[in-house]
Design a protein around this motif. Structure first.
Motif, PDB file in Angstrom:
ATOM      1  N   ALA A 142       0.826  -1.282   0.155  1.00 12.90           N
ATOM      2  CA  ALA A 142       0.003  -0.019   0.027  1.00 12.90           C
ATOM      3  C   ALA A 142       0.941   1.260  -0.069  1.00 12.90           C
ATOM      4  CB  ALA A 142      -0.886   0.094   1.014  1.00 12.90           C
ATOM      5  N   GLN A 143       1.771   1.356   0.803  1.00 11.52           N
ATOM      6  CA  GLN A 143       2.799   2.237   0.707  1.00 11.52           C
ATOM      7  C   GLN A 143       3.517   2.513  -0.541  1.00 11.52           C
ATOM      8  OE1 GLN A 143       5.990   2.426   3.699  1.00 11.52           O
ATOM      9  NE2 GLN A 143       5.241   4.470   4.240  1.00 11.52           N
ATOM     10  N   GLU A 144       3.928   1.375  -1.332  1.00 11.06           N
ATOM     11  CA  GLU A 144       4.470   1.493  -2.505  1.00 11.06           C
ATOM     12  C   GLU A 144       3.625   2.367  -3.544  1.00 11.06           C
ATOM     13  OE1 GLU A 144       5.605  -2.344  -3.765  1.00 11.06           O
ATOM     14  OE2 GLU A 144       7.211  -2.594  -2.249  1.00 11.06           O
ATOM     15  N   LEU A 145       2.378   1.924  -3.293  1.00 11.39           N
ATOM     16  CA  LEU A 145       1.300   2.509  -4.292  1.00 11.39           C
ATOM     17  C   LEU A 145       1.095   4.185  -3.944  1.00 11.39           C
ATOM     18  CD1 LEU A 145      -0.954  -0.496  -4.482  1.00 11.39           C
ATOM     19  CD2 LEU A 145       0.086   0.589  -6.472  1.00 11.39           C
ATOM     20  N   TRP A 146       1.294   4.197  -2.624  1.00  7.10           N
ATOM     21  CA  TRP A 146       0.833   5.665  -2.059  1.00  7.10           C
ATOM     22  C   TRP A 146       1.874   6.056  -1.155  1.00  7.10           C
ATOM     23  CZ3 TRP A 146      -1.107   9.774   0.868  1.00  7.10           C
ATOM     24  CH2 TRP A 146      -1.980  10.538   0.057  1.00  7.10           C
ATOM     25  N   PRO A 147       3.091   6.555  -1.422  1.00  5.98           N
ATOM     26  CA  PRO A 147       4.412   6.768  -1.030  1.00  5.98           C
ATOM     27  C   PRO A 147       3.816   7.900   0.315  1.00  5.98           C
ATOM     28  CG  PRO A 147       4.943   6.886  -3.225  1.00  5.98           C
ATOM     29  CD  PRO A 147       3.243   6.609  -3.022  1.00  5.98           C
ATOM     30  N   PRO A 148       3.175   8.844   0.222  1.00  5.95           N
ATOM     31  CA  PRO A 148       3.112   9.878   1.118  1.00  5.95           C
ATOM     32  C   PRO A 148       2.802   9.595   2.510  1.00  5.95           C
ATOM     33  CG  PRO A 148       2.137  10.715  -0.800  1.00  5.95           C
ATOM     34  CD  PRO A 148       2.325   9.326  -1.080  1.00  5.95           C
ATOM     35  N   MET A 149       2.119   8.274   2.583  1.00  5.09           N
ATOM     36  CA  MET A 149       1.397   7.813   3.872  1.00  5.09           C
ATOM     37  C   MET A 149       2.245   7.111   4.775  1.00  5.09           C
ATOM     38  SD  MET A 149      -1.465   4.758   3.175  1.00  5.09           S
ATOM     39  CE  MET A 149      -1.179   3.824   1.949  1.00  5.09           C
ATOM     40  N   GLN A 150       2.022   6.926   6.048  1.00  5.47           N
ATOM     41  CA  GLN A 150       2.605   6.026   7.109  1.00  5.47           C
ATOM     42  C   GLN A 150       1.911   5.028   7.163  1.00  5.47           C
ATOM     43  OE1 GLN A 150       2.310   4.975  10.279  1.00  5.47           O
ATOM     44  NE2 GLN A 150       0.213   5.959  10.468  1.00  5.47           N
ATOM     45  N   VAL A 151       2.272   3.590   7.380  1.00  7.28           N
ATOM     46  CA  VAL A 151       1.466   2.399   7.415  1.00  7.28           C
ATOM     47  C   VAL A 151       1.550   1.575   8.679  1.00  7.28           C
ATOM     48  CG1 VAL A 151       1.545   2.502   4.813  1.00  7.28           C
ATOM     49  CG2 VAL A 151       3.150   1.041   6.069  1.00  7.28           C
ATOM     50  N   ASP A 152       2.250   2.185   9.676  1.00  4.69           N
ATOM     51  CA  ASP A 152       2.800   1.503  10.815  1.00  4.69           C
ATOM     52  C   ASP A 152       1.183   0.891  11.583  1.00  4.69           C
ATOM     53  OD1 ASP A 152       5.165   2.255  10.228  1.00  4.69           O
ATOM     54  OD2 ASP A 152       5.289   3.522  11.792  1.00  4.69           O
ATOM     55  N   ASP A 153       0.109   1.537  11.426  1.00  3.45           N
ATOM     56  CA  ASP A 153      -0.921   1.052  12.032  1.00  3.45           C
ATOM     57  C   ASP A 153      -2.037   0.484  11.314  1.00  3.45           C
ATOM     58  OD1 ASP A 153      -1.579   3.404  10.640  1.00  3.45           O
ATOM     59  OD2 ASP A 153      -2.887   4.169  11.968  1.00  3.45           O
ATOM     60  N   LEU A 154      -1.470  -0.083  10.138  1.00  6.91           N
ATOM     61  CA  LEU A 154      -2.416  -0.623   9.070  1.00  6.91           C
ATOM     62  C   LEU A 154      -2.211  -2.240   9.117  1.00  6.91           C
ATOM     63  CD1 LEU A 154      -2.195   1.573   5.936  1.00  6.91           C
ATOM     64  CD2 LEU A 154      -3.715   1.687   7.881  1.00  6.91           C
ATOM     65  N   LEU A 155      -3.471  -2.832   8.924  1.00  8.99           N
ATOM     66  CA  LEU A 155      -3.376  -4.379   8.886  1.00  8.99           C
ATOM     67  C   LEU A 155      -3.399  -4.934   7.458  1.00  8.99           C
ATOM     68  CD1 LEU A 155      -6.236  -5.102  11.616  1.00  8.99           C
ATOM     69  CD2 LEU A 155      -3.725  -4.996  11.856  1.00  8.99           C
ATOM     70  N   GLY A 156      -3.851  -3.980   6.671  1.00  5.14           N
ATOM     71  CA  GLY A 156      -3.732  -4.203   5.147  1.00  5.14           C
ATOM     72  C   GLY A 156      -4.719  -3.318   4.337  1.00  5.14           C
ATOM     73  N   ALA A 157      -4.893  -3.716   3.186  1.00  4.44           N
ATOM     74  CA  ALA A 157      -5.631  -2.857   2.149  1.00  4.44           C
ATOM     75  C   ALA A 157      -5.956  -3.578   1.112  1.00  4.44           C
ATOM     76  CB  ALA A 157      -4.561  -1.489   1.675  1.00  4.44           C
ATOM     77  N   ILE A 158      -6.909  -2.595   0.210  1.00  3.35           N
ATOM     78  CA  ILE A 158      -7.044  -3.243  -1.063  1.00  3.35           C
ATOM     79  C   ILE A 158      -6.649  -2.242  -2.416  1.00  3.35           C
ATOM     80  CG2 ILE A 158      -9.001  -4.842  -0.317  1.00  3.35           C
ATOM     81  CD1 ILE A 158     -11.013  -2.838  -1.579  1.00  3.35           C
ATOM     82  N   TRP A 159      -6.336  -2.742  -3.462  1.00  2.00           N
ATOM     83  CA  TRP A 159      -5.857  -2.170  -4.649  1.00  2.00           C
ATOM     84  C   TRP A 159      -6.922  -2.286  -5.541  1.00  2.00           C
ATOM     85  CZ3 TRP A 159      -4.083   1.508  -6.958  1.00  2.00           C
ATOM     86  CH2 TRP A 159      -3.353   1.546  -8.464  1.00  2.00           C
ATOM     87  N   LEU A 160      -7.499  -1.066  -6.125  1.00  2.00           N
ATOM     88  CA  LEU A 160      -8.416  -1.190  -7.031  1.00  2.00           C
ATOM     89  C   LEU A 160      -8.155  -0.426  -8.214  1.00  2.00           C
ATOM     90  CD1 LEU A 160     -11.282  -0.044  -4.828  1.00  2.00           C
ATOM     91  CD2 LEU A 160     -11.288  -2.557  -5.681  1.00  2.00           C
ATOM     92  N   PRO A 161      -7.469  -1.174  -9.224  1.00  4.65           N
ATOM     93  CA  PRO A 161      -7.058  -0.434 -10.543  1.00  4.65           C
ATOM     94  C   PRO A 161      -8.059   0.380 -11.499  1.00  4.65           C
ATOM     95  CG  PRO A 161      -6.169  -2.967 -10.239  1.00  4.65           C
ATOM     96  CD  PRO A 161      -7.485  -2.630  -9.370  1.00  4.65           C
ATOM     97  N   GLY A 162      -9.286  -0.018 -10.975  1.00  7.67           N
ATOM     98  CA  GLY A 162     -10.655   0.695 -11.941  1.00  7.67           C
ATOM     99  C   GLY A 162     -10.712   2.087 -11.653  1.00  7.67           C
TER     100      GLY A 162
END
Length: 801
Positions: free
Chosen positions: A127-147
């Motif tokens: 998720a951080q690779e896709l969206w570099p400005p954010m910090q992800v230390d508190d995240l459990l996961g994400a989804i990527w929606l190319p559309g």
């Protein structure tokens, strides 16, 4: 100044993105005599300050297809009109801070598979690779929606408007609509034109796309459009490191926020848990063009504080602009679309709840198709303006509700979640008694209805605490006797010399039956798909009683009227007590001198009887699959009848039990299994029509053609019952179905089946050939429950059929 024509085939009121889309699609369908009127200039109301997010994946297949079309349209529009829309397919990331949110994202990913939409579950690092400005230390996961994509709302509006003009539409700005003209005819009221501050214009069709002003314009002609404005906030920041024009949209729903790139900075917006309603719908300012409301940093702080958690760099980043733009919201977070009940020719496209840009392309096409064809061409039940009644238009109630509705945009979408604000609206005569007995109430069409008799109701993706109470109610119904308050049923009377002929055309089943007989029947549209699912009881030679879903009162009455069958609404005249279970006959016989025997009171018959000294209409019909009767009781006598039934030993039971019981028996529900996207062939309900006889009915030719096409072979969908092999998972509906690991369908309804001992449900399977019992018996079926797969048995027969 451009002169107004004296007449136009269609007049559209409102030049935002919705009105422009309707004009564009009407002309694309060949209706060139279209006049669009805007009180200011194009896009000057809500459209211009919209964030411009376009996320195609929605909670339902119909909603997904609608937004998917929008994205495709915006991407292609410049080539047609020469005006850019600013559309960029940048993709989207949705992040999760909690396990409950991760469950939601896993379910979302399964929905994407069901709808053939690209979606990928990813970890925080990706998720951080896709969206570099954010910090992800508190995240459990994400989804990527190319559309996912983004667009410039004003540019889209101008491009759609140009496309409409190129095919003959006229667009006139600086014209304020002040009223409407109409006539009363044999089929009811019909709109005949609009009044403006620059003269009147005759019209066959009027389309109200006036955004926040739509409700006030509806009130002028008695059309209820339940809308209320709320302030909606976002800021645009100075440059943030790591941003670029193709940076994906990022949503952090646990922090109530969304982010998108804009000129090197970020749009930071969101949906705060408690929203800020704006002015009353009848007190909106005019003129109000390209205007914003005052900054409110205190109210915005709840969003900004969470944005700083996700993007620490914002601590050192300046703010270019604070946007506080009002927009309108509906009581259930779904927009308003379609022809208004009781006023032919008056259409509505409004109340888009912050998804107007994403929805505009698809909604404009759907509304244009409805206008041209005379009926919807897709399943629009969830957004149909006829889902609301006049009492939903109360301003104070709307103000209370809109604060909650906006706040739920990014809340965890718990299964069976009930709104809390603006209650109660309608109560049965038994409400206080049931509350004293511990009923936990839900709402449908404003009615307070007992869902379950439990000390408290919790929301959960798994098995909720109240499930034990519902299971006990199910056991009582299956083995003894239970009483259900079903007062919220919609009830109509059709009578007079034309009653038989009118209903024979409107109903797909044969309702010309002896007095005292009850018929289960659908209403079908011209495409041979579902418009309603109900029972019709003949109470006299020229009189019929219709009983339908609680939620469809306005829709049903309007549908009947438009097909020449006037009906009288008697919903509030009678309470309904469902007395169900193997001991129901003995209980009722103990309170009555009437004959309740199998021979004396067969299934699907109805008559007046006396129960505990009260005259009631008893109909031997059941939605739980057990011996039982629905007792229609005069409101004033309902408490006495209920008290006697309860004292005789009936267990109180609620709608959660009904849901489980009906699924164990494979009974379908309108709005889930039975929708305008499906007909009796797919639903396995051809037997509930008169197709085998000679009676003509609305939709018959389409139904015959559909049956013949399926018999010839090829892909099809078919509704099946399903039972989960394991008692562990909890299903709620919407889950992905697979066969041998390949996606093949989706669950439409599901619940815990106490008699079966696991979750049961119904779902449509896709197959490239006939869906036969032998094919289903071959097995290999699974259900995806938030990423975990469990074996299921699928069958054309219900588990307890």
């Amino acid at each position: 100044m451009v002169d107004l024509p004296s007449r136009a085939r269609v007049v559209i009121v409102g030049g935002g993105v919705i009105g422009a889309s309707v004009a564009y699609h009407l002309t694309k369908l060949g209706w060139s005599d279209v006049l669009l009127l805007e009180q200011g200039t194009l896009s000057c109301g809500t459209t211009w300050h919209a964030a411009g997010l376009v996320g195609p994946l929605r909670a339902s297949e119909s909603g997904t297809r609608l937004v998917q079309y929008s994205a495709e349209l915006y991407a292609a529009l410049e080539a047609e009109t020469g005006l850019a829309t600013g559309y960029r397919n940048v993709g989207g990331v949705i992040v999760a801070r909690t396990e409950d949110r991760m469950v939601q994202l896993r379910r979302t990913a399964a929905n994407a598979v069901a709808y053939d939409m690209p979606c990928e579950l990813i970890g925080p690092e990706r998720a951080q690779e896709l969206w570099p400005p954010m910090q992800v230390d508190d995240l459990l996961g994400a989804i990527w929606l190319p559309g996912d994509g983004k667009v410039n709302p004003s540019d889209v509006t101008q491009s759609l408007a140009k496309g409409a003009r190129q095919r003959g539409a006229r667009i006139v700005e600086r014209v304020r609509v002040t009223g409407f003209d109409g006539i009363d005819g044999p089929a009811g009221r019909r709109v005949t034109g609009v009044r403006t501050d620059r003269g009147d214009v005759e019209a066959e069709v009027v389309v109200n796309c006036a955004g926040q002003w739509a409700k006030a314009l509806g009130d002028l002609v008695g059309v209820t459009l339940p809308l209320h404005s709320a302030e909606h906030f976002y800021v645009v920041t100075e440059t943030v490191a790591g941003t670029h024009p193709d940076l994906p949209i990022m949503r952090d729903p646990d922090g109530w926020t969304y982010f998108k790139e804009e000129t090197g900075g970020l749009v930071v917006g969101g949906f705060e848990p408690e929203a800020k309603p704006w002015r009353s719908p009848d007190d909106l300012p005019y003129p109000f063009e390209f205007q914003l409301l005052d900054e409110d940093w205190e109210h915005f702080s709840v969003l900004m504080d969470q944005a700083l958690v996700r993007i620490p760099a914002l601590e050192e980043t300046g703010i270019r602009k604070f946007y506080n733009g009002p927009e309108s919201f509906t009581p259930d977070n779904q927009f308003l679309l379609g022809e208004a009940p009781g006023l032919a020719g008056y259409f509505v496209g409004a109340g888009f709840n912050s998804v107007g840009i994403a929805s505009a392309g698809g909604a404009g096409r759907a509304l244009a198709e409805w206008i041209v064809a005379g009926e919807p061409q897709d399943d629009l039940v969830a957004v149909d303006v006829r889902r609301f009644a006049p009492f939903h238009g109360d301003h104070a109630w709307l103000r209370s509700r809109v604060s909650e509705v906006l706040g739920l945009h990014y809340a965890v979408p718990w299964p069976n979640r009930e709104m809390e604000s603006g209650r109660p609206q309608r109560t049965s005569p038994l409400h206080d008694r049931l509350a004293a007995r511990g009923a936990a109430f839900g709402t449908r069409m404003g009615w307070e209805r007992p869902n379950v008799f439990a000390p408290s109701v919790d929301y959960s993706w798994g098995k909720p605490a109240w499930l034990a109470a519902s299971a006990a109610e199910q056991r009582a119904t299956r083995s003894d006797v239970a009483v259900f308050d079903q007062t919220s049923f919609s009830k109509y009377v059709v009578s007079g010399p034309d009653a038989v002929a009118g209903l024979q055309w409107a109903c797909a089943a044969d309702v010309d039956v002896p007095v005292g007989h009850c018929v289960y029947t659908p209403f079908l549209n011209g495409r041979g798909t579902y418009e309603a699912d109900l029972t019709v009881t003949r109470t006299a030679a020229d009189s019929f009683l219709l009983v339908s879903s609680s939620a469809t009162t306005i829709r049903d009455l309007d549908w009947l009227a438009r097909h020449g069958v006037p009906a009288r609404d008697v919903t509030e005249d009678h309470a309904v007590l469902g007395v169900m279970g193997p001991r129901s006959r003995d209980l009722l016989a103990s309170l009555s001198e009437d004959d309740w025997s199998e021979e004396g009171f067969p299934f699907a018959t109805s008559r007046l009887v006396t129960v505990a000294g009260v005259e009631v209409r008893a109909t031997r019909m059941t939605y739980v699959g057990e011996l039982g009767w629905e007792l229609m009781v005069p409101v004033a006598d309902a408490p006495a009848a209920y008290d006697a039934i309860s004292a005789a030993g009936a267990t109180d039971a609620g709608y959660s039990a009904i849901e489980s019981l009906r699924l164990e028996k494979g009974f379908r529900a309108f709005g889930r299994e039975l929708t305008p996207d499906y007909g009796p062939v797919e639903a396995g309900l051809v037997f509930a029509t008169a197709l085998s006889g000679t009676k003509d009915f609305l939709g018959r030719s389409a139904l015959e053609a559909h049956r013949a096409a399926l018999a010839a072979g090829g892909p099809r969908r078919r509704l099946v019952s399903l039972v989960v092999e394991s008692p562990e998972p909890m299903l709620w509906g919407g889950e992905l179905l697979l066969r041998d690991g390949v996606p093949c369908g989706q669950v439409t309804s599901a619940a815990w089946g106490e008699t079966v001992g696991s979750c049961v449900g119904l779902g449509y399977l896709r197959h490239d050939g006939p869906v036969t019992s032998d094919w289903l018996a071959g097995g290999g079926f699974q259900v995806d429950v938030a990423g975990e797969r469990y074996a299921v048995r699928c069958s054309l027969r219900a588990p307890l059929g």
